[in-house]
Scaffold this active site. Sequence first.
Site, PDB file in Angstrom:
ATOM      1  N   CYS A 130       9.451   0.657  15.065  1.00 64.59           N
ATOM      2  CA  CYS A 130      10.385  -0.399  14.673  1.00 64.59           C
ATOM      3  C   CYS A 130      11.016  -0.275  13.296  1.00 64.59           C
ATOM      4  CB  CYS A 130       9.716  -1.749  14.849  1.00 64.59           C
ATOM      5  SG  CYS A 130       9.466  -2.072  16.606  1.00 64.59           S
TER       6      CYS A 130
ATOM      7  N   HIS B 232       0.856  -1.191   0.000  1.00 64.17           N
ATOM      8  CA  HIS B 232       0.000   0.000   0.000  1.00 64.17           C
ATOM      9  C   HIS B 232       0.887   1.234   0.000  1.00 64.17           C
ATOM     10  CE1 HIS B 232      -3.458  -2.495   0.693  1.00 64.17           C
ATOM     11  NE2 HIS B 232      -2.828  -3.056   1.703  1.00 64.17           N
TER      12      HIS B 232
HETATM   13  P1  NAD Z   1       8.212   0.077  24.980  1.00 66.15           P
HETATM   14  O1  NAD Z   1       9.033   1.295  25.055  1.00 66.15           O
HETATM   15  O2  NAD Z   1       6.750   0.180  24.729  1.00 66.15           O
HETATM   16  O3  NAD Z   1       8.372  -0.745  26.352  1.00 66.15           O
HETATM   17  C1  NAD Z   1       9.569  -0.978  27.023  1.00 66.15           C
HETATM   18  C2  NAD Z   1       9.274  -1.019  28.524  1.00 66.15           C
HETATM   19  O4  NAD Z   1      10.434  -1.493  29.205  1.00 66.15           O
HETATM   20  C3  NAD Z   1       8.940   0.350  29.122  1.00 66.15           C
HETATM   21  O5  NAD Z   1       7.687   0.279  29.794  1.00 66.15           O
HETATM   22  C4  NAD Z   1      10.104   0.607  30.109  1.00 66.15           C
HETATM   23  O6  NAD Z   1       9.686   1.312  31.272  1.00 66.15           O
HETATM   24  C5  NAD Z   1      10.547  -0.803  30.445  1.00 66.15           C
HETATM   25  N1  NAD Z   1      11.945  -0.946  30.916  1.00 66.15           N
HETATM   26  C6  NAD Z   1      13.069  -0.407  30.408  1.00 66.15           C
HETATM   27  N2  NAD Z   1      14.149  -0.830  31.103  1.00 66.15           N
HETATM   28  C7  NAD Z   1      13.702  -1.674  32.070  1.00 66.15           C
HETATM   29  C8  NAD Z   1      14.326  -2.454  33.076  1.00 66.15           C
HETATM   30  N3  NAD Z   1      15.665  -2.454  33.241  1.00 66.15           N
HETATM   31  N4  NAD Z   1      13.557  -3.186  33.904  1.00 66.15           N
HETATM   32  C9  NAD Z   1      12.219  -3.190  33.749  1.00 66.15           C
HETATM   33  N5  NAD Z   1      11.567  -2.492  32.800  1.00 66.15           N
HETATM   34  C10 NAD Z   1      12.296  -1.746  31.964  1.00 66.15           C
HETATM   35  O7  NAD Z   1       8.909  -0.859  23.902  1.00 66.15           O
HETATM   36  P2  NAD Z   1       8.219  -1.936  22.913  1.00 66.15           P
HETATM   37  O8  NAD Z   1       7.552  -1.242  21.796  1.00 66.15           O
HETATM   38  O9  NAD Z   1       7.452  -2.914  23.728  1.00 66.15           O
HETATM   39  O10 NAD Z   1       9.522  -2.632  22.315  1.00 66.15           O
HETATM   40  C11 NAD Z   1      10.328  -3.482  23.077  1.00 66.15           C
HETATM   41  C12 NAD Z   1      11.258  -4.249  22.154  1.00 66.15           C
HETATM   42  O11 NAD Z   1      10.498  -5.112  21.311  1.00 66.15           O
HETATM   43  C13 NAD Z   1      12.076  -3.365  21.195  1.00 66.15           C
HETATM   44  O12 NAD Z   1      13.333  -3.962  21.007  1.00 66.15           O
HETATM   45  C14 NAD Z   1      11.290  -3.425  19.910  1.00 66.15           C
HETATM   46  O13 NAD Z   1      12.109  -3.224  18.776  1.00 66.15           O
HETATM   47  C15 NAD Z   1      10.756  -4.835  19.938  1.00 66.15           C
HETATM   48  N6  NAD Z   1       9.522  -5.028  19.179  1.00 66.15           N
HETATM   49  C16 NAD Z   1       8.505  -4.124  19.273  1.00 66.15           C
HETATM   50  C17 NAD Z   1       7.308  -4.348  18.589  1.00 66.15           C
HETATM   51  C18 NAD Z   1       6.165  -3.355  18.649  1.00 66.15           C
HETATM   52  O14 NAD Z   1       5.204  -3.542  17.935  1.00 66.15           O
HETATM   53  N7  NAD Z   1       6.217  -2.325  19.458  1.00 66.15           N
HETATM   54  C19 NAD Z   1       7.146  -5.527  17.848  1.00 66.15           C
HETATM   55  C20 NAD Z   1       8.197  -6.448  17.800  1.00 66.15           C
HETATM   56  C21 NAD Z   1       9.384  -6.188  18.482  1.00 66.15           C
HETATM   57  C1  UGA Z   2       6.100  -3.989  12.177  1.00 66.06           C
HETATM   58  C2  UGA Z   2       6.072  -5.402  11.582  1.00 66.06           C
HETATM   59  O1  UGA Z   2       4.949  -5.518  10.720  1.00 66.06           O
HETATM   60  C3  UGA Z   2       5.991  -6.460  12.678  1.00 66.06           C
HETATM   61  O2  UGA Z   2       6.058  -7.757  12.098  1.00 66.06           O
HETATM   62  C4  UGA Z   2       7.176  -6.269  13.631  1.00 66.06           C
HETATM   63  O3  UGA Z   2       7.104  -7.182  14.707  1.00 66.06           O
HETATM   64  C5  UGA Z   2       7.142  -4.861  14.176  1.00 66.06           C
HETATM   65  O4  UGA Z   2       7.198  -3.903  13.081  1.00 66.06           O
HETATM   66  C6  UGA Z   2       8.303  -4.593  15.060  1.00 66.06           C
HETATM   67  O5  UGA Z   2       9.368  -5.137  14.901  1.00 66.06           O
HETATM   68  O6  UGA Z   2       8.076  -3.784  15.951  1.00 66.06           O
HETATM   69  P1  UGA Z   2       4.297  -2.294  13.157  1.00 66.06           P
HETATM   70  O7  UGA Z   2       5.414  -1.308  13.179  1.00 66.06           O
HETATM   71  O8  UGA Z   2       3.434  -2.434  14.349  1.00 66.06           O
HETATM   72  O9  UGA Z   2       4.873  -3.762  12.846  1.00 66.06           O
HETATM   73  O10 UGA Z   2       3.323  -1.904  11.966  1.00 66.06           O
HETATM   74  P2  UGA Z   2       3.165  -2.268  10.415  1.00 66.06           P
HETATM   75  O11 UGA Z   2       1.781  -2.705  10.193  1.00 66.06           O
HETATM   76  O12 UGA Z   2       4.234  -3.151   9.930  1.00 66.06           O
HETATM   77  O13 UGA Z   2       3.332  -0.823   9.752  1.00 66.06           O
HETATM   78  C7  UGA Z   2       4.555  -0.112   9.809  1.00 66.06           C
HETATM   79  C8  UGA Z   2       4.477   1.131   8.952  1.00 66.06           C
HETATM   80  O14 UGA Z   2       4.427   0.801   7.569  1.00 66.06           O
HETATM   81  C9  UGA Z   2       3.248   2.007   9.210  1.00 66.06           C
HETATM   82  O15 UGA Z   2       3.626   3.365   9.200  1.00 66.06           O
HETATM   83  C10 UGA Z   2       2.325   1.681   8.050  1.00 66.06           C
HETATM   84  O16 UGA Z   2       1.434   2.721   7.721  1.00 66.06           O
HETATM   85  C11 UGA Z   2       3.337   1.453   6.945  1.00 66.06           C
HETATM   86  N1  UGA Z   2       2.820   0.609   5.846  1.00 66.06           N
HETATM   87  C12 UGA Z   2       2.539  -0.696   6.073  1.00 66.06           C
HETATM   88  C13 UGA Z   2       2.642   1.165   4.586  1.00 66.06           C
HETATM   89  O17 UGA Z   2       2.894   2.368   4.370  1.00 66.06           O
HETATM   90  N2  UGA Z   2       2.195   0.348   3.582  1.00 66.06           N
HETATM   91  C14 UGA Z   2       1.919  -0.966   3.768  1.00 66.06           C
HETATM   92  O18 UGA Z   2       1.531  -1.646   2.797  1.00 66.06           O
HETATM   93  C15 UGA Z   2       2.093  -1.501   5.049  1.00 66.06           C
END
Ligand code: NAD
Ligand code: UGA
Length: 434
Positions: free
Chosen positions: A263, A254
């Site tokens: 991320c 898209h």
């Molecule tokens: P986030 O910032 O939402 O959450 C992290 C939490 O960890 C915070 O609440 C913080 O207070 C806490 N924290 C930090 N240091 C700490 C410690 N020493 N002890 C206890 N708590 C502590 O982050 P997130 O979005 O959940 O991402 C976490 C990891 O997962 C990142 O590496 C990210 O790349 C990965 N990830 C995120 C997503 C997503 O969709 N957000 C998806 C896949 C992977």
């Molecule tokens: C993304 C990956 O999809 C997850 O698999 C992964 O775990 C995660 O990052 C992560 O590592 O945190 P997320 O960031 O939640 O998930 O959202 P997506 O749905 O992937 O969208 C990411 C961005 O791409 C958004 O800004 C969205 O608008 C954009 N996007 C997505 C487009 O512009 N076009 C598309 O077709 C799809």
Amino acid sequence: MRITMIGAGYVGLVSGACFADFGHVVTCVDSDPERVERLNRGEVPIFEPGLEEIVERNREEERLFFTSALPEAVGEADVVFIAVGTPSRRGDGRADLTYVYAAAEDVARHVSGYTVIVTKSTVPVGTGDAVERIVREAVADIDVSVVSNPEFLREGAAIEDFKRPDRIVIGVEDERAKTVMSEVYRPLFVNQAPVIFTGRRTAELTKYAANAFLATKITFINEIADLCERAGANVQEVARGIGLDNRIGSKFLHAGPGFGGSCFPKDTRALVETAREFESPCQIVESVVTVNEMRKTRMAQKVVRACGGTVSGKTVALLGLTFKPNTDDMRESPAIAIAEALVAAGATLNGHDPEGMEQAKKVLPAVNYADTAYACVEEADAVVLVTEWDAYRALDLKRIKDLVRVPIFVDLRNVYRRAEVERYGFTYVDVGRG
Ligand code: NAD
Ligand code: UGA
């Protein structure tokens, strides 16, 4: 099985709640006491569809606990997941591993008996080795295995993604850890989720490769969209035409204002840096980072062009501020760069988002926030649909036409069809549809 989750953010909280829902006993530890207090009052601090019910159910059934007291939580655990943030390091784009390393050291000092320490945070290849060194240096003779188990959930669909994943990747270096991790994920084996056991380094790199590939796919279609605009073609039809080829696949094609979120931007930057460190540059990903950055300001220029070449002294209404729908997450949302560029060009901004306004106010203080989409567009010189929330898919265009000062509608997500918007007298601008 007793699981402790360090970090109760998007990933830690969702994973912890889902593991509890599968029957494990889970304690989520977060260093932010306010977050823990809210969770213990039954408040879920992030917007994620379906999460509140799961948290509530498992708290009631005493399988899900929240605390700031790491020592007890870790001491009782069979498995400790580290799910803390790994943001971009200021200045160089590498992943900042400070939180991961601090958590690892803290965990090491409090484990009791054989414990599996699992990095769920997204971490560069080799981080597992560093974590292993840190824990062994912290406590001599510590009885642990260090595992990599990257998370692939998406915000807004996190529960579904966690419970019905396309695959689970587990990087282990010993059989003992493999047996424990099989037990952790047993409820998902029953759903027949494919589990890939691999080496720790491979698991770590798999996560970055997945995110970078998806980011590349989006950037590719965005460039094709630009070409379509010049050449008089339709990017949605091109996307369908290529996506039906199974080798390509129709998802993540898209066109829009560029990818954002917590991320893709940071992970593509970090992969570029890792590749440079290993003297094996990822030039495609380097281009993706650059092209995506430029795209956000180019979207602001698109709005300026739609307004006749200037937005100075004009009011622009932004509908949708989060980086995607169904989340309140504003991290690296394209709306931020677009808003900043429009303000720099002299525009006054109104903004609305169904769930993200509280977060948006922190990063975009200059925007006038409106309670509804209709209040947002009042007296606007242009309406810009930035994020494709369902609430904006069937707007009352007649009502909007009556509210705005100038009927210009810039649809950065191609939600509408040109004819249906133009019918109400708008000038309609979309992305890559000729
Ligand atoms: P986030 O910032 O939402 O959450 C992290 C939490 O960890 C915070 O609440 C913080 O207070 C806490 N924290 C930090 N240091 C700490 C410690 N020493 N002890 C206890 N708590 C502590 O982050 P997130 O979005 O959940 O991402 C976490 C990891 O997962 C990142 O590496 C990210 O790349 C990965 N990830 C995120 C997503 C997503 O969709 N957000 C998806 C896949 C992977
Ligand atoms: C993304 C990956 O999809 C997850 O698999 C992964 O775990 C995660 O990052 C992560 O590592 O945190 P997320 O960031 O939640 O998930 O959202 P997506 O749905 O992937 O969208 C990411 C961005 O791409 C958004 O800004 C969205 O608008 C954009 N996007 C997505 C487009 O512009 N076009 C598309 O077709 C799809």
